[in-house]
Design a protein around this motif. Structure first.
Motif, mmCIF file in Angstrom:
data_model
loop_
_atom_site.group_PDB
_atom_site.id
_atom_site.type_symbol
_atom_site.label_atom_id
_atom_site.label_comp_id
_atom_site.label_asym_id
_atom_site.label_seq_id
_atom_site.Cartn_x
_atom_site.Cartn_y
_atom_site.Cartn_z
ATOM 1 N N GLN A 1 0.838 -1.201 0.000
ATOM 2 C CA GLN A 1 0.000 0.000 0.000
ATOM 3 C C GLN A 1 0.877 1.256 0.000
ATOM 4 O O GLN A 1 0.529 2.252 -0.638
ATOM 5 C CB GLN A 1 -0.950 -0.012 1.197
ATOM 6 C CG GLN A 1 -2.094 -0.994 1.009
ATOM 7 C CD GLN A 1 -3.184 -0.871 2.044
ATOM 8 O OE1 GLN A 1 -4.302 -1.327 1.826
ATOM 9 N NE2 GLN A 1 -2.894 -0.260 3.175
ATOM 10 N N LYS A 2 2.011 1.187 0.679
ATOM 11 C CA LYS A 2 2.952 2.312 0.645
ATOM 12 C C LYS A 2 3.485 2.513 -0.776
ATOM 13 O O LYS A 2 3.547 3.643 -1.279
ATOM 14 C CB LYS A 2 4.107 2.061 1.612
ATOM 15 C CG LYS A 2 5.112 3.208 1.653
ATOM 16 C CD LYS A 2 6.259 2.909 2.611
ATOM 17 C CE LYS A 2 7.275 4.050 2.608
ATOM 18 N NZ LYS A 2 8.432 3.766 3.504
ATOM 19 N N LYS A 3 3.852 1.410 -1.431
ATOM 20 C CA LYS A 3 4.350 1.486 -2.812
ATOM 21 C C LYS A 3 3.261 2.000 -3.751
ATOM 22 O O LYS A 3 3.535 2.811 -4.652
ATOM 23 C CB LYS A 3 4.831 0.114 -3.280
ATOM 24 C CG LYS A 3 6.109 -0.369 -2.613
ATOM 25 C CD LYS A 3 6.491 -1.749 -3.126
ATOM 26 C CE LYS A 3 7.767 -2.256 -2.488
ATOM 27 N NZ LYS A 3 8.110 -3.619 -2.975
ATOM 28 N N LEU A 4 2.029 1.537 -3.542
ATOM 29 C CA LEU A 4 0.922 1.999 -4.376
ATOM 30 C C LEU A 4 0.731 3.498 -4.207
ATOM 31 O O LEU A 4 0.512 4.224 -5.188
ATOM 32 C CB LEU A 4 -0.358 1.259 -3.999
ATOM 33 C CG LEU A 4 -1.631 1.678 -4.754
ATOM 34 C CD1 LEU A 4 -1.496 1.412 -6.251
ATOM 35 C CD2 LEU A 4 -2.853 0.939 -4.191
ATOM 36 N N GLY A 5 0.822 3.980 -2.973
ATOM 37 C CA GLY A 5 0.686 5.406 -2.724
ATOM 38 C C GLY A 5 1.727 6.221 -3.475
ATOM 39 O O GLY A 5 1.426 7.301 -4.005
ATOM 40 N N GLU A 6 2.938 5.704 -3.562
ATOM 41 C CA GLU A 6 4.006 6.412 -4.283
ATOM 42 C C GLU A 6 3.699 6.484 -5.777
ATOM 43 O O GLU A 6 3.947 7.513 -6.421
ATOM 44 C CB GLU A 6 5.339 5.714 -4.031
ATOM 45 C CG GLU A 6 5.820 5.850 -2.589
ATOM 46 C CD GLU A 6 6.999 4.951 -2.261
ATOM 47 O OE1 GLU A 6 7.381 4.125 -3.133
ATOM 48 O OE2 GLU A 6 7.541 5.060 -1.144
ATOM 49 N N VAL A 7 3.154 5.412 -6.330
ATOM 50 C CA VAL A 7 2.750 5.420 -7.738
ATOM 51 C C VAL A 7 1.592 6.398 -7.945
ATOM 52 O O VAL A 7 1.584 7.193 -8.898
ATOM 53 C CB VAL A 7 2.346 3.998 -8.205
ATOM 54 C CG1 VAL A 7 1.738 4.044 -9.603
ATOM 55 C CG2 VAL A 7 3.554 3.071 -8.183
ATOM 56 N N LEU A 8 0.628 6.363 -7.060
ATOM 57 C CA LEU A 8 -0.541 7.235 -7.208
ATOM 58 C C LEU A 8 -0.193 8.701 -6.987
ATOM 59 O O LEU A 8 -0.908 9.590 -7.485
ATOM 60 C CB LEU A 8 -1.656 6.784 -6.273
ATOM 61 C CG LEU A 8 -2.256 5.402 -6.585
ATOM 62 C CD1 LEU A 8 -3.409 5.102 -5.628
ATOM 63 C CD2 LEU A 8 -2.721 5.290 -8.036
ATOM 64 N N ASP A 9 0.886 8.987 -6.274
ATOM 65 C CA ASP A 9 1.361 10.372 -6.180
ATOM 66 C C ASP A 9 1.765 10.886 -7.562
ATOM 67 O O ASP A 9 1.521 12.053 -7.910
ATOM 68 C CB ASP A 9 2.551 10.473 -5.218
ATOM 69 C CG ASP A 9 2.135 10.399 -3.756
ATOM 70 O OD1 ASP A 9 0.943 10.645 -3.448
ATOM 71 O OD2 ASP A 9 3.005 10.080 -2.914
ATOM 72 N N VAL A 10 2.405 10.023 -8.340
ATOM 73 C CA VAL A 10 2.774 10.379 -9.716
ATOM 74 C C VAL A 10 1.494 10.601 -10.537
ATOM 75 O O VAL A 10 1.402 11.546 -11.329
ATOM 76 C CB VAL A 10 3.653 9.285 -10.344
ATOM 77 C CG1 VAL A 10 3.950 9.609 -11.815
ATOM 78 C CG2 VAL A 10 4.956 9.133 -9.566
ATOM 79 N N TYR A 11 0.502 9.739 -10.348
ATOM 80 C CA TYR A 11 -0.772 9.884 -11.059
ATOM 81 C C TYR A 11 -1.445 11.206 -10.690
ATOM 82 O O TYR A 11 -2.032 11.875 -11.555
ATOM 83 C CB TYR A 11 -1.714 8.730 -10.711
ATOM 84 C CG TYR A 11 -1.418 7.413 -11.388
ATOM 85 C CD1 TYR A 11 -0.125 7.032 -11.715
ATOM 86 C CD2 TYR A 11 -2.445 6.529 -11.690
ATOM 87 C CE1 TYR A 11 0.138 5.819 -12.322
ATOM 88 C CE2 TYR A 11 -2.194 5.310 -12.309
ATOM 89 C CZ TYR A 11 -0.902 4.957 -12.617
ATOM 90 O OH TYR A 11 -0.647 3.760 -13.223
ATOM 91 N N GLU A 12 -1.395 11.563 -9.415
ATOM 92 C CA GLU A 12 -2.023 12.809 -8.956
ATOM 93 C C GLU A 12 -1.436 14.007 -9.701
ATOM 94 O O GLU A 12 -2.165 14.899 -10.146
ATOM 95 C CB GLU A 12 -1.848 12.961 -7.445
ATOM 96 C CG GLU A 12 -2.614 14.110 -6.833
ATOM 97 C CD GLU A 12 -4.096 13.844 -6.653
ATOM 98 O OE1 GLU A 12 -4.796 14.749 -6.150
ATOM 99 O OE2 GLU A 12 -4.571 12.739 -7.007
ATOM 100 N N THR A 13 -0.122 14.000 -9.855
ATOM 101 C CA THR A 13 0.537 15.078 -10.599
ATOM 102 C C THR A 13 0.123 15.053 -12.062
ATOM 103 O O THR A 13 -0.193 16.097 -12.655
ATOM 104 C CB THR A 13 2.065 14.948 -10.482
ATOM 105 O OG1 THR A 13 2.436 15.038 -9.108
ATOM 106 C CG2 THR A 13 2.769 16.032 -11.275
ATOM 107 N N ARG A 14 0.106 13.868 -12.652
ATOM 108 C CA ARG A 14 -0.283 13.748 -14.058
ATOM 109 C C ARG A 14 -1.712 14.239 -14.272
ATOM 110 O O ARG A 14 -2.007 14.954 -15.231
ATOM 111 C CB ARG A 14 -0.155 12.281 -14.506
ATOM 112 C CG ARG A 14 -0.736 11.980 -15.879
ATOM 113 C CD ARG A 14 -0.099 12.810 -16.960
ATOM 114 N NE ARG A 14 -0.711 12.570 -18.260
ATOM 115 C CZ ARG A 14 -0.484 13.314 -19.328
ATOM 116 N NH1 ARG A 14 0.329 14.352 -19.256
ATOM 117 N NH2 ARG A 14 -1.068 13.027 -20.476
ATOM 118 N N LEU A 15 -2.617 13.871 -13.379
ATOM 119 C CA LEU A 15 -4.028 14.217 -13.542
ATOM 120 C C LEU A 15 -4.319 15.681 -13.238
ATOM 121 O O LEU A 15 -5.430 16.157 -13.479
ATOM 122 C CB LEU A 15 -4.890 13.299 -12.665
ATOM 123 C CG LEU A 15 -4.906 11.829 -13.115
ATOM 124 C CD1 LEU A 15 -5.514 10.937 -12.040
ATOM 125 C CD2 LEU A 15 -5.662 11.658 -14.436
#
Length: 215
Positions: A138-152
């Motif tokens: 879940q920590k790793k997923l959060g790091e990926v989704l941080d990148v998504y947040e910036t992209r979106l």
């Protein structure tokens, strides 16, 4: 003759291929493969996929396996029908391609581990998730989704301002995870949360889930 998709309606990879067919409005025949009985590890299924994994796809004399290869074929072969999931414009498609790769290499390996722990173990094996594995991923997923947040913050969807394969490929695993406490990782990021709700509400995905419920 309608295309045939061989798979399991509980398989994330199979659901990914179905979603693409539904988005394009393609009539197809679904051939159920019983994973518990090991049909995917026996003939005739091995003639479609020698690795013994669902789904497999037939369109005339063409046989394909690997869900993302199937969705790419469907998107390109049936351009002009339904949702344009892929594009002739090279630059536009290159951007979509980047995020298709991100899903396959950054999102899916982590999300699939969480899917196994949070869904497969309790539902199909009667086992409890390993809390250490869940917490780590879940920590790793959060790091990926941080990148998504910036992209979106720069475009409505991952590949640009239109829904594409880059978004569609996330749907099956994300749908399962949103039914678990892992949904909090998505909901903690406002743009990711809005994007997830948007794509999970698409009529083609609702039709895909309806197929699963009828199984």
């Amino acid at each position: 003759m309608a295309p045939k998709l061989h798979g399991s309606l509980f398989s994330t990879a199979t659901l990914r291929a179905i979603a693409a067919l539904q988005e394009k409005g393609i009539e197809f025949e679904f051939v159920a493969i019983d994973l518990r009985a090991g049909e995917h590890k026996k003939e005739p299924f091995l003639s479609f996929n020698p690795f013994g994994q669902v789904p497999a796809f037939e369109d005339g004399d063409l046989k394909l396996f690997e869900s993302r290869a199937i969705t790419a074929y469907v998107a390109n072969e049936y351009q002009g029908k339904g949702t344009e999931l892929a594009y002739h414009d090279a630059k536009k498609m290159a951007t979509v391609g980047v995020w298709v790769e991100v899903e396959a290499h950054h999102f899916d390996p982590i999300a699939s581990k969480l899917f196994f722990e949070k869904v497969v173990k309790p539902m199909f094996m009667g086992l409890e998730p390993e809390s250490v594995v869940v917490e780590e991923n879940q920590k790793k997923l959060g790091e990926v989704l941080d990148v998504y947040e910036t992209r979106l913050s720069k475009s409505k969807y991952l590949g640009g301002d239109e829904f594409s394969l880059a978004d569609l490929h996330h749907l099956p695993t994300m749908q399962y995870l949103m039914g678990t406490s892992t949904k909090e990782v998505f909901e903690a990021r406002p743009l990711v949360s809005s994007w997830a709700k948007d794509i999970m509400a698409r009529p083609a995905w609702i039709k895909t889930l309806a197929m699963q419920k009828q199984a």
